[in-house]
Every structure is written in C-alpha cells, then in structure tokens.
Scaffold this motif. Sequence first.
Motif, short mmCIF file in Angstrom:
data_model
loop_
_atom_site.label_atom_id
_atom_site.label_comp_id
_atom_site.label_asym_id
_atom_site.label_seq_id
_atom_site.Cartn_x
_atom_site.Cartn_y
_atom_site.Cartn_z
N ARG A 272 1.01 -1.70 -0.01
CA ARG A 272 0.02 -0.05 0.13
C ARG A 272 1.01 1.52 -0.03
O ARG A 272 0.40 2.01 -0.71
CB ARG A 272 -0.50 -0.15 0.94
CG ARG A 272 -1.48 1.16 1.51
CD ARG A 272 -2.25 0.81 2.89
NE ARG A 272 -3.22 1.89 2.89
CZ ARG A 272 -4.19 1.99 3.34
NH1 ARG A 272 -4.02 1.37 5.23
NH2 ARG A 272 -4.59 3.55 4.86
N ASN B 127 1.54 2.42 14.52
CA ASN B 127 0.07 0.48 14.16
C ASN B 127 0.82 0.91 12.58
O ASN B 127 0.35 0.27 11.97
CB ASN B 127 -0.65 1.21 14.74
CG ASN B 127 -1.47 2.69 14.68
OD1 ASN B 127 -0.77 3.65 13.46
ND2 ASN B 127 -2.90 2.74 14.28
N TYR B 128 0.87 2.67 12.00
CA TYR B 128 1.20 2.09 10.65
C TYR B 128 3.07 3.05 10.59
O TYR B 128 3.32 3.80 9.44
CB TYR B 128 0.24 2.78 9.99
CG TYR B 128 -0.90 2.11 9.81
CD1 TYR B 128 -1.06 1.22 8.42
CD2 TYR B 128 -1.85 2.54 10.72
CE1 TYR B 128 -2.35 0.56 7.98
CE2 TYR B 128 -3.19 1.23 10.02
CZ TYR B 128 -3.42 0.81 9.32
OH TYR B 128 -4.62 0.27 8.80
N LEU C 38 2.25 5.53 7.53
CA LEU C 38 2.15 6.16 7.79
C LEU C 38 3.64 7.41 7.19
O LEU C 38 3.23 9.19 7.75
CB LEU C 38 1.19 6.33 8.98
CG LEU C 38 0.02 6.60 9.10
CD1 LEU C 38 -0.88 5.75 10.72
CD2 LEU C 38 -1.13 7.18 8.36
N GLU D 69 -3.04 13.93 13.22
CA GLU D 69 -4.24 13.00 13.54
C GLU D 69 -4.15 12.54 14.82
O GLU D 69 -2.70 11.76 14.80
CB GLU D 69 -4.79 11.85 12.17
CG GLU D 69 -5.73 11.78 11.90
CD GLU D 69 -5.55 9.72 12.41
OE1 GLU D 69 -5.83 9.18 12.90
OE2 GLU D 69 -4.71 8.95 11.43
N ARG E 123 -6.27 0.28 15.23
CA ARG E 123 -6.21 1.54 14.81
C ARG E 123 -6.98 2.67 15.29
O ARG E 123 -8.57 2.82 15.26
CB ARG E 123 -7.29 0.79 13.25
CG ARG E 123 -6.05 0.33 12.47
CD ARG E 123 -7.24 -0.82 11.96
NE ARG E 123 -7.92 -0.12 10.92
CZ ARG E 123 -9.26 -0.15 10.40
NH1 ARG E 123 -9.96 -0.90 11.55
NH2 ARG E 123 -9.34 1.00 9.84
N CYS E 124 -6.83 4.48 14.70
CA CYS E 124 -7.27 5.16 15.20
C CYS E 124 -8.68 5.10 13.99
O CYS E 124 -9.22 5.71 14.18
CB CYS E 124 -6.74 6.33 14.37
SG CYS E 124 -5.48 6.55 13.27
N THR E 125 -9.15 4.47 12.71
CA THR E 125 -10.56 4.17 12.78
C THR E 125 -11.13 2.68 12.94
O THR E 125 -12.51 3.00 12.65
CB THR E 125 -10.24 4.54 11.13
OG1 THR E 125 -9.07 3.64 10.23
CG2 THR E 125 -9.49 5.89 10.31
N ALA F 142 -12.52 3.86 7.64
CA ALA F 142 -11.16 3.21 7.11
C ALA F 142 -10.84 4.99 6.37
O ALA F 142 -11.43 5.49 5.81
CB ALA F 142 -11.54 2.80 5.71
N ARG F 143 -9.25 4.87 6.70
CA ARG F 143 -8.74 6.08 6.29
C ARG F 143 -9.17 5.68 4.60
O ARG F 143 -8.71 6.68 4.21
CB ARG F 143 -6.89 5.99 5.56
CG ARG F 143 -6.54 6.74 5.69
CD ARG F 143 -4.71 6.97 7.14
NE ARG F 143 -4.50 5.33 6.73
CZ ARG F 143 -3.45 5.27 6.65
NH1 ARG F 143 -2.56 6.44 6.15
NH2 ARG F 143 -2.91 3.86 7.00
N GLY F 144 -8.54 4.98 3.44
CA GLY F 144 -8.61 4.98 2.96
C GLY F 144 -9.51 4.32 1.69
O GLY F 144 -10.63 4.84 2.05
N PHE G 76 -8.98 13.21 4.60
CA PHE G 76 -9.18 12.16 5.69
C PHE G 76 -8.62 13.58 7.16
O PHE G 76 -7.88 14.13 7.17
CB PHE G 76 -7.94 11.13 6.21
CG PHE G 76 -7.53 10.05 6.68
CD1 PHE G 76 -8.49 9.47 8.21
CD2 PHE G 76 -7.10 10.39 7.83
CE1 PHE G 76 -9.35 9.18 8.96
CE2 PHE G 76 -6.70 9.74 9.30
CZ PHE G 76 -7.82 8.71 9.59
O1 G3P Z 1 -4.47 4.30 12.60
C1 G3P Z 1 -4.40 5.13 12.23
C2 G3P Z 1 -5.07 5.59 11.07
O2 G3P Z 1 -4.90 6.44 10.18
C3 G3P Z 1 -6.24 4.05 10.42
O3 G3P Z 1 -5.89 3.66 8.66
O4 G3P Z 1 -6.08 2.36 7.01
O5 G3P Z 1 -6.32 1.36 9.62
O6 G3P Z 1 -8.17 3.44 8.34
P1 G3P Z 1 -6.31 2.74 8.33
#
Ligand code: G3P
Length: 478
Positions: free
Chosen positions: A105, A158-159, A163, A253, A286-288, A439-441, A447
């Motif tokens: 990704r 976490n990324y 990130l 974020e 994940r923050c999301t 989700a971020r993506g 975002f």
């Molecule tokens: O926790 C980080 C945030 O950016 C989540 O990303 O891709 O898991 O929605 P994602």
Amino acid sequence: NGHVYKYYSQGEWKNSSSGKSVDIVNPTTRKNQYKVQACTQDEVNEVLESAKSAQKVWAKTPLWKRAEMLHKVAAILKENKDPIAECLVKEVAKPAKDAVTEVVRSGDLLSYTAEEGVRVLAEGTFLTSDSFPGNERSKYCMVSKIPLGVVLAIPPFNYPVNLAVSKMGPALIAGNALVLKPPTQGAIAALHMVHCFHLAGFPKGLISCITGKGSEIGDFLTTHPAVNCISFTGGDTGIEISKKAGMIPLQMELGGKDACIVLEDADLDLVASNIVKGGFSYSGQRCTAVKVVLVMESVADALVKKVNAMVSKLKVGNPEDDCDITPVVSETSANFIEELTMDAKQKGATLCQEYKREGNLIWPLLLDNVKPDMRIAWEEPFGPVLPVIRIKSAEEGIRHCNGSIYGLQGCVFTRDINKAILISDAMETGTVQINSAPARGPDHFPFQGLRDSGIGSQGITNTISMMTKNKSIVVNLP
Ligand code: G3P
C-alpha cells in the motif's frame, strides 16, 4: 544481540555519539528484539542543517525528476516488502499478511503521489485586477505553489511504514526536505523503508531518519526553528506538540472513538461483518477502528448474536501465524485495555466472551449493555474490546457520537438512503461511512478529524497542498 541499528543522516548510516541505545520490545515474546541509536540534540541540529541546504537544491530540481525518484522508491519498496514486513511482525505484532499489505500500500501511495504531484503542483492561478472595484486591468497576478522547507514527519506504531510515506511522499514531491522521527516500536521497519529511499538515490541530506528517546529529542525536534511543518499521527502527544510548536503549519491525526450507528432496517449480516472487521482488525489498534456500536434496541439481540458468532471464529495468537488477534503493542497498552474492561464489568456491562489475557495478548471481547457512565463508552481502548450501547432512537446515537472529544470518522447502517444522509450530516466527524466500517483509505480520499481528532486534512492531494504555500508574482502594467 548487541547490534544497534544506525540512524540516517546526510545520506549515511551513522552511530550516535551518545553511545546509548533504545530497546525495542517484541510485543509477542516481550523480549528485547532490536536496538536503535539514542540520537543527541547535536545530531538533530546536524540533520536539520543539512536538510535546509539540500532542500534549496531539491526545490529547483524539475518536478518530473522528483516524480521519477518517487516512482523509483515505490518500486524498490515493493521489491523489499518481505524483509520490511518481517520487522513489522516482530516490532508491532502486525499479522504477517497485513504487514505485507502495509508495505505494498505504501508503494502504491508513493506512485500515486508522484502522479498527483506532477499535476496539482504544475497548476497555479492567474488573476487580473479588474474584477475588484476601482481597479483597471493593470495588474496580472500569477500564483504558484512553493515548498515550505523542512517537514518533520512523526508517524505512530500502528503504521510505521505507511503513515511515514504518506507524509514523506507529499513532502518530497512538493520540493521539501524531510526529517523522519519514527515511533520506537516500528523504528526498524521505518529504517528499512528509509533505506529504500537511500537506494533510490535521493540527494544527501534531503531525507534523514533520527531515532531516540522522545524525552531527549522530542521537544527539541518539534520546537526547532529549522522545522517548517509538522505532520504527526498518534495519540495525545499531538496536543502537546501543537501547543508548543511555533508558527508553522501542522497536520495532526490523533485518536478516534468512531461510532457505528445501526438502524432497525439495516442488513445485519453486513453490519456484523463490518463490526468485526472494523472493530477487531489489527486487534483494534487503528484510529479508524469501530470503537462504539450504537444499535437500535429492537435489533440489538439479533446483531449481538451475529457478531458473537463471528468473534468466536477469530484466530487468536501470534502475528507470524497470521492470526486475526495478536498481542497489543505493549504491556502498558494491555493494562489500559484491561482497566477499561474491568471498569465496564464492575458497572454492569455484559461480557459476551470470557475476559482472557496472556501477556500482551487479549482475546477479542464484545461488551454489551454498556452505559454512558462507563469509561469505555467514551475512552479509546486501542485494543480488541468493543462496547455496544443499545439506543432508543437515531438521535440518541447521534448525541453520543457528537458528545465525544473525538470526531474522526463514524458509520451508519440502514437501507434508507435519505435517513443515512441525514444522519451522516448530523454526525460531527471528519468522515461518515454509509454501510461500511470507517477507514482512512483509499489513500487519495480526504482524511480529517474534528475536535481532539486532529488538525487539517490528509489524503494524498490534501497533504501535498498542505505542504506547500502560495507564492504570488504580480505584473504591474504601465
Ligand atoms: O490509525 C491510523 C489511521 O490512519 C487508520 O488507517 O487505513 O486503518 O483506516 P486505516
């Protein structure tokens, strides 16, 4: 073993003069896995000095060449996905498959950034003066986008790769220099990723990666006069950084308490699979992640039953075995998750599964009948524990969502598109997903979070423009 990974400065891999190192604990074995250099403030100065001068040259490098470099690093990164993913497995206990996905990704993100950059950065604005009262057509204003200078990127555990590149790519394509301070858990994956930039042949000093203790170099970095922009993803530290940072653009974020509102007419199988994916993937770190389910009373029993059936099928164990639920990042984190769970239990929540923990590994747990007086109704466990609140109306769900200090994303499940849009409008969050988990993506979507969830908007295009400034040249005709 005694090996200490070097940090990256002035195009070279170096040992810190401190002679000290920082340990990285494997969340699964809870043993020290790697060591990184504990960099000093002098080394931070050195890195920023060279970033400043390298940036001047980089900004003059044609945009298509900068894009070419990013395409090159994207390819190298993808070729090296396996060794990088292996670090992610050992440092942050990310399930093996997800670790590979994170790297791939990231490669895709860099290629997209290169393509987006050559387009959006080539465009400017042209204005004439005669639209404003009292003016003749005697002034032509040409506006272009110029880089900010040195961008400081601070990604979370976490990324650590994805990130980081989501900040690095936009910064570089826009003509900025980049200093990366990786999270300690995740630093080795980040150093490997930075090595891909090194192999791609970016100019010396343009990119650097500094490791060490936040207590020694954290404030020093974030308040340094040579830093022209900070892009941070993480927890509450972001609030401290934004209070102390100077007059520079910030992209933040921070956390989220993403609510999932479920109406009576929702497709409950779809909801259940999204709750499990949204709430438990990467063990909820994940923050999301879905962090609170707000379900209409009339369908709550049916939904909880479906979710429980799916939770019982989740594989719990080691990231190497590609389990769904793996140990959380640290003992401190596991203790906090346990604290929130026990608070809810004492106050009368229903534990749908038995609470089970071994070391940093916490079994997935759905907490039903959660009430607003329980901490877990509002706080972010960042673990595989998900509260369910039964609601009597959609308004009650919206109120709960908007009562949070966070406002990252949220989701609503219903077959009635009109209701879905009205509720989405009423939810005070940066994004609302209709009939899917937050989700971020995909990574080119905007975002952003409201309230304590952040400052500014991310996503590839937004981050590129955030890392630039307008420059006007006005031609004054005689
Ligand atoms: O926790 C980080 C945030 O950016 C989540 O990303 O891709 O898991 O929605 P994602």
